[in-house]
Design a protein around this motif. Structure first.
Motif, PDB file in Angstrom:
ATOM      1  N   ILE A 126      -0.127 -14.599 -35.559  1.00  0.00           N
ATOM      2  CA  ILE A 126      -1.386 -14.520 -36.311  1.00  0.00           C
ATOM      3  C   ILE A 126      -2.362 -15.591 -35.822  1.00  0.00           C
ATOM      4  O   ILE A 126      -3.546 -15.331 -35.622  1.00  0.00           O
ATOM      5  N   SER A 127      -1.844 -16.795 -35.616  1.00  0.00           N
ATOM      6  CA  SER A 127      -2.680 -17.897 -35.147  1.00  0.00           C
ATOM      7  C   SER A 127      -3.287 -17.582 -33.783  1.00  0.00           C
ATOM      8  O   SER A 127      -4.480 -17.820 -33.543  1.00  0.00           O
ATOM      9  N   THR A 128      -2.488 -17.034 -32.899  1.00  0.00           N
ATOM     10  CA  THR A 128      -2.965 -16.678 -31.561  1.00  0.00           C
ATOM     11  C   THR A 128      -4.009 -15.566 -31.628  1.00  0.00           C
ATOM     12  O   THR A 128      -5.038 -15.614 -30.931  1.00  0.00           O
ATOM     13  N   ARG A 129      -3.780 -14.591 -32.474  1.00  0.00           N
ATOM     14  CA  ARG A 129      -4.692 -13.443 -32.575  1.00  0.00           C
ATOM     15  C   ARG A 129      -6.055 -13.841 -33.122  1.00  0.00           C
ATOM     16  O   ARG A 129      -7.096 -13.391 -32.600  1.00  0.00           O
ATOM     17  N   TYR A 130      -6.071 -14.693 -34.141  1.00  0.00           N
ATOM     18  CA  TYR A 130      -7.335 -15.007 -34.814  1.00  0.00           C
ATOM     19  C   TYR A 130      -7.907 -16.374 -34.446  1.00  0.00           C
ATOM     20  O   TYR A 130      -9.045 -16.695 -34.829  1.00  0.00           O
ATOM     21  N   GLY A 131      -7.147 -17.193 -33.745  1.00  0.00           N
ATOM     22  CA  GLY A 131      -7.653 -18.492 -33.330  1.00  0.00           C
ATOM     23  C   GLY A 131      -7.675 -19.529 -34.432  1.00  0.00           C
ATOM     24  O   GLY A 131      -8.370 -20.549 -34.315  1.00  0.00           O
ATOM     25  N   PRO A 133      -5.488 -22.273 -36.592  1.00  0.00           N
ATOM     26  CA  PRO A 133      -4.219 -22.988 -36.457  1.00  0.00           C
ATOM     27  C   PRO A 133      -3.198 -22.617 -37.527  1.00  0.00           C
ATOM     28  O   PRO A 133      -3.549 -22.367 -38.691  1.00  0.00           O
ATOM     29  N   ALA A 134      -1.939 -22.629 -37.135  1.00  0.00           N
ATOM     30  CA  ALA A 134      -0.861 -22.299 -38.061  1.00  0.00           C
ATOM     31  C   ALA A 134      -0.856 -23.227 -39.262  1.00  0.00           C
ATOM     32  O   ALA A 134      -0.594 -22.809 -40.394  1.00  0.00           O
ATOM     33  N   GLU A 135      -1.163 -24.516 -39.015  1.00  0.00           N
ATOM     34  CA  GLU A 135      -1.105 -25.480 -40.111  1.00  0.00           C
ATOM     35  C   GLU A 135      -2.206 -25.248 -41.148  1.00  0.00           C
ATOM     36  O   GLU A 135      -2.009 -25.508 -42.349  1.00  0.00           O
ATOM     37  N   ARG A 244     -13.956 -14.654 -39.466  1.00  0.00           N
ATOM     38  CA  ARG A 244     -15.273 -14.086 -39.757  1.00  0.00           C
ATOM     39  C   ARG A 244     -16.237 -15.136 -40.303  1.00  0.00           C
ATOM     40  O   ARG A 244     -17.449 -14.999 -40.159  1.00  0.00           O
ATOM     41  N   ALA A 245     -15.666 -16.162 -40.952  1.00  0.00           N
ATOM     42  CA  ALA A 245     -16.504 -17.237 -41.512  1.00  0.00           C
ATOM     43  C   ALA A 245     -16.951 -18.228 -40.445  1.00  0.00           C
ATOM     44  O   ALA A 245     -17.697 -19.157 -40.748  1.00  0.00           O
ATOM     45  N   GLY A 246     -16.471 -18.050 -39.208  1.00  0.00           N
ATOM     46  CA  GLY A 246     -16.945 -18.884 -38.119  1.00  0.00           C
ATOM     47  C   GLY A 246     -15.973 -19.913 -37.588  1.00  0.00           C
ATOM     48  O   GLY A 246     -16.370 -20.796 -36.817  1.00  0.00           O
ATOM     49  N   TRP A 247     -14.689 -19.832 -37.980  1.00  0.00           N
ATOM     50  CA  TRP A 247     -13.727 -20.793 -37.444  1.00  0.00           C
ATOM     51  C   TRP A 247     -13.665 -20.655 -35.923  1.00  0.00           C
ATOM     52  O   TRP A 247     -13.536 -19.552 -35.396  1.00  0.00           O
ATOM     53  N   VAL A 248     -13.754 -21.792 -35.233  1.00  0.00           N
ATOM     54  CA  VAL A 248     -13.730 -21.791 -33.760  1.00  0.00           C
ATOM     55  C   VAL A 248     -12.421 -22.403 -33.286  1.00  0.00           C
ATOM     56  O   VAL A 248     -12.091 -23.543 -33.618  1.00  0.00           O
ATOM     57  N   ALA A 249     -11.669 -21.630 -32.522  1.00  0.00           N
ATOM     58  CA  ALA A 249     -10.373 -22.093 -32.024  1.00  0.00           C
ATOM     59  C   ALA A 249     -10.534 -23.335 -31.156  1.00  0.00           C
ATOM     60  O   ALA A 249     -11.474 -23.445 -30.368  1.00  0.00           O
TER      61      ALA A 249
END
Length: 433
Positions: A126-131, A133-135, A244-249
């Motif tokens: 999930i973390s990889t798909r959406y960028g 972080p797991a934490e 969608r809210a703009g989190w940038v990996a």
């Protein structure tokens, strides 16, 4: 024929309501000196059932089938516990340090680490798909439902119908009720098995029905979305909201900083953004006293407890968490717990989530005190908008302006001492001819 029966039932419910009022000797509302009696529980229950009947055409017009609506409302009743919670909200005056003591506790960290390990493969995908972080995903899971322990036990349709029937949350609850019915229809859920909090939030990461419809996803590819029991679905849906809210990996949410003597505290606000270089020029350093890591990202200075408490430099990712839950204390808790989970996963020794000292001697203002503060500021000529007991941007700006005029650190943080001074000044001004 069914429509005729329902209409007759509606007329009967109205008659029962009128009879109940009449039995208590009710008079015309507004008659001088004659109080209007409080409706009896029976009258309220009959009125609630009449509301369900009246709401049915609206639900059908929104695309919900008659079969779904009738199944969903069959057997539900006005929930007194929900009504009580709706009308008698607890005083939200817990200081942020007490909130963080619980939200980022050692137990919350250790349980989060165990949850991450137990779901490592799913969370990693999930973390990889959406960028995201797991934490951070795990932290939201922990803060929203304590890793699934507090997902809600009310009947969702009944709770939302109770809120939609009467009270201060009608405008929120009616769209949510329609969305819950659409959820049941689209996903083939049994409405009776759909549980939530008293306010309608549900599942491992506490979605509301409208957010489910816009953002929920199938996290494990089984062809079904279950935010109640399926951790992959819940966390993937949460990641989708943040994305969608703009989190940038690869970008930070922020970090703790220290401020120099004489700092212009009026610059510390989430609505004010500057490049990191500007904050460096203003003398802001990391919590360890080193130069700020240079970045081209816009940053805001966040002082959750005013000039006497810790300071944080926050970036757009922090504001993405705010879009998930628009409370700065919540967003800080999520990000700090995420840092702790990341450090624990890397095998680092536990450290305090925050290096700076909280002003634990300060008591937060009660709602009555916040109302008094806004009233006094209004009397002094400040535009604070509506006097509602909520210290928003206009109220903070007014406090800042007052502080600056009195040569105080203009952090906009209202304390009991400031309230006393402002109230005395307003009283003096009002008393002056």
């Amino acid at each position: 024929m069914r429509g005729v029966v329902l209409f007759l039932a509606y007329l009967l419910s109205l008659a029962l309501i009128a009879a109940s009022y009449g039995a208590q000797g009710a008079t015309i509302s507004g008659a001088a000196g004659v109080p209007v009696p409080t409706p009896s529980p029976l009258a309220e229950d009959q009125a609630f059932q009449a509301f369900l009947l009246d709401f049915r055409p609206q639900a059908l017009a929104a695309g919900i089938s008659a079969a779904t609506y009738d199944q969903a409302v069959a057997g539900i009743s006005r929930n007194q516990k929900v009504e009580d919670r709706n009308l008698n909200q607890p005083e939200f005056s817990k200081p942020i340090w007490a909130y963080l003591d619980s939200a980022v506790s050692p137990r919350r960290v250790s349980d989060g680490r165990a949850a991450m390990s137990a779901n490592e493969e799913a969370i990693s995908k999930i973390s990889t798909r959406y960028g995201v972080p797991a934490e951070i995903l795990t932290s939201i899971w922990g803060n929203e439902s304590d890793y699934g322990r507090g997902a809600g036990s009310y009947k969702m349709v009944e709770a939302l119908a109770t809120l939609a029937y009467a009270g201060p949350r009608i405008d929120y609850a009616r769209p949510q009720l329609l969305a819950a019915l659409k959820m049941a229809e689209q996903e083939h859920y049994d409405p009776a098995a759909m549980t939530s909090s008293w306010a309608g939030a549900f599942g491992q990461t506490q979605f509301v029905p409208t957010t489910f419809l816009s953002s929920a996803v199938d996290g494990d590819g089984d062809g079904r979305i279950d935010l109640w029991l399926n951790v992959a679905d819940a966390l993937a849906s949460t990641a989708n909201v943040l994305s969608r809210a703009g989190w940038v990996a690869g970008k930070p949410w922020g970090y703790e900083v220290t401020l120099p003597p004489g700092f212009a505290y009026e610059e510390a606000d989430l609505d004010i953004t500057k490049p990191v270089s500007a904050w460096t020029k203003a003398g802001v350093k990391t919590a360890a006293g080193t130069e700020l890591p240079q970045s081209g990202d816009p940053a805001s200075l966040f002082l959750p407890a005013g000039a006497r408490g810790p300071a944080f430099l926050v970036f757009p990712n922090f504001k993405s968490v705010l879009k998930y839950n628009n409370a700065a204390s919540y967003a800080l808790a999520v990000c700090l717990l995420g840092d702790q989970l990341k450090a624990a996963a890397a095998g680092a020794s536990p450290t305090a989530p925050v290096a700076g000292a909280w002003p634990r001697d300060l008591a937060p203002l009660s709602r009555d005190e916040r109302l008094a503060l806004q009233d006094s500021l209004t009397k002094l000529g400040f535009d604070i908008g509506k006097v509602d007991g909520l210290i928003g941007a206009k109220s903070r700006a007014a406090v800042r302006a007052w502080q600056k005029a009195h040569a105080l650190p203009a952090d906009g943080f209202a304390t009991a001492e400031i309230l006393t001074q402002i109230a005395m000044e307003a009283k003096s001004k009002t008393a002056t001819p």
